[in-house]
Design an enzyme around this catalytic site. Structure first.
Site, PDB file in Angstrom:
ATOM      1  CB  CYS A 161     100.183  16.444  50.681  1.00 16.63           C
ATOM      2  SG  CYS A 161     100.928  16.916  49.686  1.00 16.63           S
ATOM      3  CB  CYS A 221     103.187  22.054  46.733  1.00 17.55           C
ATOM      4  SG  CYS A 221     101.345  22.075  45.554  1.00 17.55           S
ATOM      5  CB  CYS A 241      96.646  22.408  50.597  1.00 15.78           C
ATOM      6  SG  CYS A 241      95.957  21.636  48.479  1.00 15.78           S
ATOM      7  CB  CYS A 278      98.145  16.238  43.523  1.00 12.24           C
ATOM      8  SG  CYS A 278      96.973  18.218  43.763  1.00 12.24           S
ATOM      9  CD  GLN A 329      81.183  25.933  39.590  1.00 10.56           C
ATOM     10  OE1 GLN A 329      81.750  26.240  40.294  1.00 10.56           O
ATOM     11  NE2 GLN A 329      80.406  27.566  39.308  1.00 10.56           N
ATOM     12  CG  ASP A 339      79.480  31.294  39.084  1.00 10.95           C
ATOM     13  OD1 ASP A 339      80.301  31.801  39.605  1.00 10.95           O
ATOM     14  OD2 ASP A 339      79.580  30.544  38.404  1.00 10.95           O
ATOM     15  CB  CYS A 350      84.848  32.172  43.368  1.00 10.34           C
ATOM     16  SG  CYS A 350      85.346  33.403  42.073  1.00 10.34           S
TER      17      CYS A 350
HETATM   18  C1  LIG Z   1      83.186  31.714  37.282  1.00  7.95           C
HETATM   19  S1  LIG Z   1      83.088  30.790  35.811  1.00  7.95           S
HETATM   20  C2  LIG Z   1      80.759  30.422  36.343  1.00  7.95           C
HETATM   21  C3  LIG Z   1      80.203  30.225  34.688  1.00  7.95           C
HETATM   22  C4  LIG Z   1      78.972  29.013  34.942  1.00  7.95           C
HETATM   23  N1  LIG Z   1      78.112  30.530  35.938  1.00  7.95           N
HETATM   24  C5  LIG Z   1      79.046  28.008  35.675  1.00  7.95           C
HETATM   25  O1  LIG Z   1      78.606  27.729  36.453  1.00  7.95           O
HETATM   26  O2  LIG Z   1      79.658  26.770  35.195  1.00  7.95           O
HETATM   27  C6  LIG Z   1      82.308  33.185  35.258  1.00  7.95           C
HETATM   28  C7  LIG Z   1      82.246  32.469  33.815  1.00  7.95           C
HETATM   29  O3  LIG Z   1      82.085  34.416  33.074  1.00  7.95           O
HETATM   30  C8  LIG Z   1      82.761  34.395  31.638  1.00  7.95           C
HETATM   31  N2  LIG Z   1      83.149  36.001  32.401  1.00  7.95           N
HETATM   32  C9  LIG Z   1      83.946  36.480  32.605  1.00  7.95           C
HETATM   33  N3  LIG Z   1      84.074  37.669  32.258  1.00  7.95           N
HETATM   34  C10 LIG Z   1      83.226  37.740  32.243  1.00  7.95           C
HETATM   35  C11 LIG Z   1      82.819  39.683  31.286  1.00  7.95           C
HETATM   36  N4  LIG Z   1      83.440  40.573  31.871  1.00  7.95           N
HETATM   37  N5  LIG Z   1      81.426  39.489  30.256  1.00  7.95           N
HETATM   38  C12 LIG Z   1      81.060  37.852  30.698  1.00  7.95           C
HETATM   39  N6  LIG Z   1      81.494  37.550  30.860  1.00  7.95           N
HETATM   40  C13 LIG Z   1      82.154  36.644  31.148  1.00  7.95           C
HETATM   41  C14 LIG Z   1      83.926  33.642  32.140  1.00  7.95           C
HETATM   42  O4  LIG Z   1      84.124  33.224  30.769  1.00  7.95           O
HETATM   43  C15 LIG Z   1      83.512  32.078  32.348  1.00  7.95           C
HETATM   44  O5  LIG Z   1      82.974  31.214  31.685  1.00  7.95           O
END
Ligand SMILES: C[S@@+](CC[C@H](N)C(=O)[O-])C[C@H]1O[C@@H](n2cnc3c(N)ncnc32)[C@H](O)[C@@H]1O
Length: 411
Positions: free
Chosen positions: A65, A71, A74, A147, A247, A341, A369
Site C-alpha cells: 500500500c 495511514c 495497517c 485500501c 465479522q 465472544d 480479539c
Molecule cells: C465481538 S461481537 C460478537 C458477535 C457474534 N458472536 C458474531 O460473531 O457475530 C460482540 C457482541 O457483544 C455485544 N456486547 C457488547 N457488550 C456487551 C455486554 N456487556 N453484554 C452483552 N453483549 C454485549 C456487541 O453488541 C456485539 O454484538
C-alpha cells in the site's frame, strides 16, 4: 541512535534496549538493527520511530500500500504473511504465559485465504476536505484513493463516496458494509443536520446498496431504503441491520463459525453470550438440545430473533441484556457449554464468578480479539476450568490484531 530489535510485543511494536531502557518502535522486525529517533522519553521506557533499517530481517517485504505508515490502518504490511502469523502466535503464547500464568502452545492456525481485500466493513473518516483513515496514533485524516485490505467493491465506491462528502460538508464519517451475498449498507454520520438525497447517492455509486442510515450525534435519525442486508454463511442465512455487528474478514466468517461449531457436542444445553445477530447461536442451536443467546444491542437482538425464524430454529431464546446480568436471568437453563465472544474488554469479574458457580457447566468456548484480556480471564477461571485448546484465526491480516478461540474444560 541505534537499536537492535529483540521481539515484537502485543500492539505490534518492536522492543529493543537503549542504554538498558526499553524502547518501542513501530514497523520493524525481530533481529533488525534500526536507526531511530526518540518520539517520547519516559522514566521507564521510550518510544522511537525508525529512520533507517541498517540490518534487514529476511522476513521484511515491500508494503503493497502506498499509504503504509502514513495511514494508521495497517502496521504489519512490511512483514511477509507467514511471518505475521508466526509473530502473532508468539505474542499470543506470551500473553497466555505472562497474564494467563499458563504455558500453552497454539494448537492450530487458520490463515486468511487472501491476506488482502478482506474487509467487508470500512469506516471512512472525513475532515477538512480529506477523506480516508486516521494517521497512526492520531485523529488527523489521511487522504486515500484505495485500501489494500478492503473489499475490491468497497474500493470501487471510494471515488463516489469522496464526491458525496465534498458535496455535503457536514458528513464526518461514512461506514460501508459489503457482505458476500447481498447488497451493501451505508452509515452516514453528520456533524450537523443536512438533507441528503438517497436517489442521487444510489445513482452515483458504482455498487448496489440496500439502504443507508443517517446519524446525528451517533443516533440514527433517518433511514433510506432498507435498514438491513443479508449474508449467507454455509447453509445459514443472516439478516444484518445498520446498527448490528458482523465479522469483518469476509474470507474467515465460515471458518470461525466452523471452528466454534466443532467444539460443541450434540444434544447439549448451550449458551452464546455476546451473540450478535446469531452467527454462532443459530448453527449451534441445530445441534443442541436447547440453547440461548445473550446480546445487549437492540438491533442485533432483533436480527438474531429474525434469523432464528428464517433458519427454522425453535429451541432457542435470545435475551436482550448485558452479559453480566444474563447468568441470573438464565439460571433455569443450567448450561453445559457456554460460548463467549466479548468485545476487547473481555469478561467481567462478576460474570466470571457467576460462571464458576454454574454446576452443570462442562466447557467454555471463548472467542477473543484481545489476547491480554482473554489471558486474564482464563487465569480467573483456572480453579475450575483448564485450557485445553488454542486456535488462532487470522481475522485481521496486515495488522497486529489477534483473534483466537480458547477451549476450556472443567477440571
Ligand atoms: C465481538 S461481537 C460478537 C458477535 C457474534 N458472536 C458474531 O460473531 O457475530 C460482540 C457482541 O457483544 C455485544 N456486547 C457488547 N457488550 C456487551 C455486554 N456487556 N453484554 C452483552 N453483549 C454485549 C456487541 O453488541 C456485539 O454484538
Amino acid at each position: 541512535m541505534i537499536v537492535n530489535i529483540e521481539k515484537i510485543v502485543y500492539g505490534g511494536k518492536g522492543l529493543g534496549k537503549l542504554n538498558s531502557k526499553t524502547c518501542f518502535i513501530p514497523y520493524v522486525l525481530p533481529n533488525e538493527k534500526v536507526k531511530i529517533n526518540i518520539k517520547k522519553d519516559k522514566k521507564s521506557f521510550c518510544e522511537g520511530y525508525p529512520l533507517e533499517i541498517l540490518e534487514k530481517s529476511e522476513y521484511r517485504v515491500n508494503p503493497e500500500c502506498e499509504y503504509y505508515t502514513k495511514c494508521g490502518g495497517c502496521d504489519f504490511q512490511h512483514i511477509s504473511y507467514e511471518k505475521q502469523l508466526d509473530l502473532k502466535k508468539e505474542i499470543l503464547e506470551e500473553a497466555l504465559f505472562r497474564l494467563g500464568k499458563i504455558e500453552k502452545k497454539v494448537d492450530k492456525i487458520i490463515p486468511s485465504e487472501n491476506p488482502f481485500y478482506y474487509r467487508n466493513r470500512v469506516q471512512f473518516k472525513i475532515n477538512n476536505g480529506e477523506f480516508g483513515f486516521f494517521a497512526p496514533e492520531s485523529n488527523d485524516v489521511i487522504n486515500i484513493d484505495s485500501c489494500k485490505i478492503s473489499h475490491l467493491k468497497i474500493n470501487e465506491a471510494i471515488e463516489s463516496l469522496k464526491k458525496l462528502s465534498k458535496n455535503h460538508k457536514n458528513i464526518k464519517e461514512i461506514h460501508i458494509f459489503y457482505p458476500n451475498t447481498e447488497k451493501a449498507l451505508l452509515n452516514i454520520y453528520l456533524n450537523e443536520f443536512e438533507e441528503l438525497d438517497f436517489q442521487t447517492i444510489k445513482e452515483n455509486l458504482p455498487i448496489s446498496i440496500n439502504g443507508a442510515g443517517i446519524y446525528l450525534k451517533n443516533k440514527r435519525i433517518k433511514t433510506f431504503g432498507k435498514s438491513f442486508t443479508f449474508e449467507k454463511v454455509g447453509k445459514y442465512n443472516f439478516r444484518i441491520s445498520l446498527d448490528s455487528f458482523f465479522q469483518v474478514n469476509r474470507f474467515q466468517i465460515e471458518n470461525i463459525l466452523n471452528e466454534v461449531l466443532k467444539e460443541i457436542e450434540e444434544n447439549k444445553i448451550v449458551g452464546d453470550i455476546f451473540c450478535g445477530v446469531g452467527l454462532f447461536t443459530i448453527p449451534v442451536a441445530k445441534k443442541s438440545k436447547k440453547s440461548f443467546g445473550v446480546e445487549i444491542n437492540k438491533s442485533a437482538v432483533k436480527d438474531a430473533n429474525y434469523n432464528l425464524k428464517i433458519n427454522n430454529i425453535q429451541n432457542t431464546k435470545i435475551f436482550e441484556t448485558s452479559a453480566s446480568k444474563a447468568l441470573d436471568i438464565i439460571s433455569g437453563y443450567q448450561p453445559e457449554i457456554l460460548i463467549f465472544d466479548p468485545p476487547r474488554t473481555g469478561l467481567y469479574k462478576d460474570l466470571i464468578n457467576k460462571v464458576l458457580n454454574l454446576k452443570k457447566l462442562e466447557k467454555i468456548v471463548y472467542v477473543s480479539c484481545n489476547p491480554a484480556t482473554a489471558s486474564r480471564d482464563i487465569n480467573l477461571l483456572a480453579d475450575k476450568f483448564k485450557l485445553k485448546k488454542v486456535k488462532m484465526i487470522d481475522m485481521f491480516p496486515q495488522t497486529h490484531h489477534i483473534e483466537s478461540i480458547f477451549v476450556l474444560e472443567r477440571i
